[in-house]
Design an enzyme around this catalytic site. Structure first.
Site, PDB file in Angstrom:
ATOM      1  N   ARG A  17       0.812  -1.218   0.000  1.00 58.87           N
ATOM      2  CA  ARG A  17       0.000   0.000   0.000  1.00 58.87           C
ATOM      3  C   ARG A  17       0.849   1.273   0.000  1.00 58.87           C
ATOM      4  O   ARG A  17       0.341   2.362  -0.275  1.00 58.87           O
ATOM      5  CB  ARG A  17      -0.961  -0.001   1.183  1.00 58.87           C
ATOM      6  CG  ARG A  17      -2.188  -0.879   0.963  1.00 58.87           C
ATOM      7  CD  ARG A  17      -3.127  -0.815   2.137  1.00 58.87           C
ATOM      8  NE  ARG A  17      -2.652  -1.652   3.249  1.00 58.87           N
ATOM      9  CZ  ARG A  17      -3.259  -1.710   4.433  1.00 58.87           C
ATOM     10  NH1 ARG A  17      -4.345  -0.981   4.658  1.00 58.87           N
ATOM     11  NH2 ARG A  17      -2.781  -2.487   5.393  1.00 58.87           N
ATOM     12  N   GLY A  81       2.381 -14.933   6.779  1.00 55.56           N
ATOM     13  CA  GLY A  81       1.557 -14.372   7.840  1.00 55.56           C
ATOM     14  C   GLY A  81       2.346 -14.088   9.094  1.00 55.56           C
ATOM     15  O   GLY A  81       3.490 -14.510   9.260  1.00 55.56           O
ATOM     16  N   GLY A 105       7.664  -3.614  12.628  1.00 57.14           N
ATOM     17  CA  GLY A 105       8.676  -2.650  12.203  1.00 57.14           C
ATOM     18  C   GLY A 105       8.144  -1.375  11.626  1.00 57.14           C
ATOM     19  O   GLY A 105       8.929  -0.502  11.236  1.00 57.14           O
ATOM     20  N   ASN A 173      -7.615  -4.132  18.802  1.00 57.40           N
ATOM     21  CA  ASN A 173      -6.333  -4.803  19.010  1.00 57.40           C
ATOM     22  C   ASN A 173      -5.251  -4.098  18.192  1.00 57.40           C
ATOM     23  O   ASN A 173      -5.371  -3.974  16.972  1.00 57.40           O
ATOM     24  CB  ASN A 173      -6.460  -6.268  18.578  1.00 57.40           C
ATOM     25  CG  ASN A 173      -5.156  -7.013  18.665  1.00 57.40           C
ATOM     26  OD1 ASN A 173      -4.284  -6.666  19.469  1.00 57.40           O
ATOM     27  ND2 ASN A 173      -5.018  -8.058  17.847  1.00 57.40           N
ATOM     28  N   ARG A 337      29.565  22.911   1.598  1.00 59.36           N
ATOM     29  CA  ARG A 337      29.423  21.538   1.156  1.00 59.36           C
ATOM     30  C   ARG A 337      30.231  20.612   2.069  1.00 59.36           C
ATOM     31  O   ARG A 337      30.947  21.082   2.947  1.00 59.36           O
ATOM     32  CB  ARG A 337      29.861  21.432  -0.309  1.00 59.36           C
ATOM     33  CG  ARG A 337      28.923  22.182  -1.271  1.00 59.36           C
ATOM     34  CD  ARG A 337      29.598  22.481  -2.599  1.00 59.36           C
ATOM     35  NE  ARG A 337      30.085  21.288  -3.260  1.00 59.36           N
ATOM     36  CZ  ARG A 337      30.922  21.308  -4.303  1.00 59.36           C
ATOM     37  NH1 ARG A 337      31.384  22.465  -4.772  1.00 59.36           N
ATOM     38  NH2 ARG A 337      31.320  20.187  -4.859  1.00 59.36           N
ATOM     39  N   ASN A 381      42.959  36.739   5.227  1.00 52.63           N
ATOM     40  CA  ASN A 381      41.859  37.479   4.606  1.00 52.63           C
ATOM     41  C   ASN A 381      41.719  37.043   3.153  1.00 52.63           C
ATOM     42  O   ASN A 381      42.664  37.146   2.367  1.00 52.63           O
ATOM     43  CB  ASN A 381      42.098  38.984   4.665  1.00 52.63           C
ATOM     44  CG  ASN A 381      40.885  39.761   4.159  1.00 52.63           C
ATOM     45  OD1 ASN A 381      39.963  40.038   4.902  1.00 52.63           O
ATOM     46  ND2 ASN A 381      40.886  40.099   2.864  1.00 52.63           N
ATOM     47  N   SER A 409      40.940  40.748  -3.856  1.00 42.20           N
ATOM     48  CA  SER A 409      39.670  40.469  -4.522  1.00 42.20           C
ATOM     49  C   SER A 409      39.884  39.948  -5.937  1.00 42.20           C
ATOM     50  O   SER A 409      40.800  40.366  -6.647  1.00 42.20           O
ATOM     51  CB  SER A 409      38.817  41.736  -4.570  1.00 42.20           C
ATOM     52  OG  SER A 409      38.491  42.163  -3.267  1.00 42.20           O
ATOM     53  N   ALA A 427      45.054  42.117  -6.054  1.00 43.24           N
ATOM     54  CA  ALA A 427      43.703  41.912  -6.585  1.00 43.24           C
ATOM     55  C   ALA A 427      43.746  41.533  -8.049  1.00 43.24           C
ATOM     56  O   ALA A 427      44.580  42.013  -8.818  1.00 43.24           O
ATOM     57  CB  ALA A 427      42.874  43.177  -6.387  1.00 43.24           C
TER      58      ALA A 427
END
Length: 463
Positions: A17, A81, A105, A173, A337, A381, A409, A427
């Site tokens: 199901r 069963g 379970g 039950n 990540r 930095n 940068s 930079a």
């Protein structure tokens, strides 16, 4: 001395199901698979070596999921069963006086306290079995429990076989039992597959015991929701909601502030220290540990990570499989990540991405940087737009940056490369060779201004 308890967890079915290729007990609710929840409940009752998981469909995957807990496994190659599933455990349980608890379970909400009450009742009883019952709002589909004048269970009648008067009984039950072991093994073989499915149903043990003149008792549990078995994805979602409500409540009672708790998603195995504040729509997943006095900003996702005390995760930040030491700050909009280690006081700011990188104590990468496969010392930095080029199209390579270095940068560090301690990278430099300590590296072409070039181009002239 109390007789020992053996727990049998029936987990061999596929769960048709669910409409899934994955065995039902391997679906997750509250951050763990269903079978992990049930094994954890069983482990509160008895040592792991007395817990037996009956496996069938995708047996190896189930074993991989809970095998590390020390439980044992019995295979049920043919699912004939629930009574047959119990029968295949006979040899594994062994001889000797014991109580035998049967669980399923797919019951992740079942609490250890509830099971302890069931076992305690059976210990103090002369009955052959005590079963767990409840009164759900809608008992449709469940077997009704019919009690005698003295309160003992006379029969469990399945819905299809019940009369109108029996259908009016609300006690059902739950299919969870605590047996007196020697009586279970003596009479289990008397169950017959007299049903349309041709299976051996454990519910029939009640009538078997009554025919033998043995007592059957029941413990009614006030919260029917806790006994919920998962058969559909709708029920799985409900179980997930309940488990997460429990987790959030536990954390808040332990001293964690959670803004709009109905919006957060926190897995049940997560641990968070006191006076940490969690913003709305946060997800904290997997094996995550967060210390005290931390701040987790709105819409952030933290998975399988360790955060020490006073860590700040600004809104909309992703942290996966990483370690953040004391006083670290990350985000907003940062992406860590797997494989990172940010040492005490380090900062990774907005739109910084890291992967398998160590950012040393007090070092900063505040804007728009990518740091992959990098070992960065303390008090470094990293300027806006700087990147480590760690992949050459075939292999990954490492960048190392010494203590106190300054990377300007938009610098491009082409790995493998080492930047010496105390050095500067100008930079917009492209660095392909080692930079010695305390040196200045400039890796860009000299600027030239060609006067009038733009005007001539607009007129269609060249040069």
């Amino acid at each position: 001395m109390d007789i020992p308890v053996n727990v049998l967890i029936l987990a061999a079915g596929l769960g048709t199901r669910m409409k899934s290729k994955r065995a039902k007990v391997l679906h997750k609710a509250g951050g763990r698979t269903l079978i992990e929840h049930v094994v954890a409940t069983a482990a509160a009752l008895t040592p792991a070596e007395r817990i037996i998981v009956v496996v069938g469909h995708q047996a190896e995957r189930v074993k991989e999921t809970v095998g590390g807990s020390g439980v044992r496994f019995v295979e049920q190659p043919e699912q004939k069963g629930t009574a047959h599933a119990v029968q295949v455990c006979r040899e594994a349980v062994g001889d000797g006086d014991s109580l035998v608890v049967v669980l399923y379970g797919d019951c992740p909400l079942l609490g250890a306290g509830t099971m302890a009450k069931l076992v305690a009742h059976q210990r103090g009883s002369t009955a052959a079995v005590t079963l767990l019952t409840a009164e759900p709002e809608d008992p449709t589909g469940y077997g009704r429990v019919l009690r005698g004048p003295g309160g003992g269970v006379e029969a469990v009648v399945e819905q299809k076989a019940a009369t109108p008067d029996q259908l009016a009984v609300r006690e059902v039950n739950a299919g969870i039992y605590c047996f007196r072991g020697e009586l279970l093994w003596t009479h289990l073989g008397e169950i017959r597959p007299e049903n349309p499915a041709g299976e051996f149903y454990l519910t029939d043990i009640v009538s078997v015991f009554r025919r033998a003149g043995l007592g059957v008792e029941a413990v009614s549990h006030p919260d029917a929701r806790e006994l919920l078995g998962i058969n559909t994805r709708v029920e799985l979602a409900e179980a997930d909601r309940v488990l997460r409500e429990r987790t959030v409540r536990r954390l808040m009672l332990d001293g964690v502030s959670i803004d709009r708790p109905e919006t957060v998603t926190i897995d049940c195995q997560v641990r968070i220290g006191r006076d940490t504040a969690v913003g709305p729509f946060v997800q904290i997943l997997g094996d995550t540990r967060i210390g005290e006095d931390c701040r987790i900003g709105a819409c952030s996702i933290i998975q399988d990570s360790t955060l020490a005390d006073r860590v700040v995760v600004a809104p909309l930040t992703l942290v996966a499989e990483s370690r953040l030491d004391e006083d670290v700050q990350v985000g907003p909009f940062a992406r860590l990540r797997p494989g990172n280690h940010l040492e005490a006081g380090a900062r990774a700011g907005n739109f910084v991405e890291m992967k398998k990188a160590r950012l040393g104590a007090g070092s900063k990468a505040m804007h728009l940087a990518y740091l992959g496969d990098a070992v960065i010392g303390s008090q470094v930095n990293i300027g806006a737009g700087a990147i480590t080029c760690n992949y050459d199209g075939a292999h990954k390579h490492q960048t190392s940056i010494g203590d106190g270095a300054f990377v300007g940068s938009n610098s491009t560090l082409v790995a493998p490369v080492a930047i010496g301690a105390g050095s500067y990278v100008g930079a917009a430099s492209v660095v392909t060779k080692e930079v010695p300590e305390d040196a200045l590296a400039i890796g860009r072409a000299r600027q030239q201004n060609k006067l009038g070039w733009a005007k001539r181009r607009r007129r269609g002239q060249r040069g």
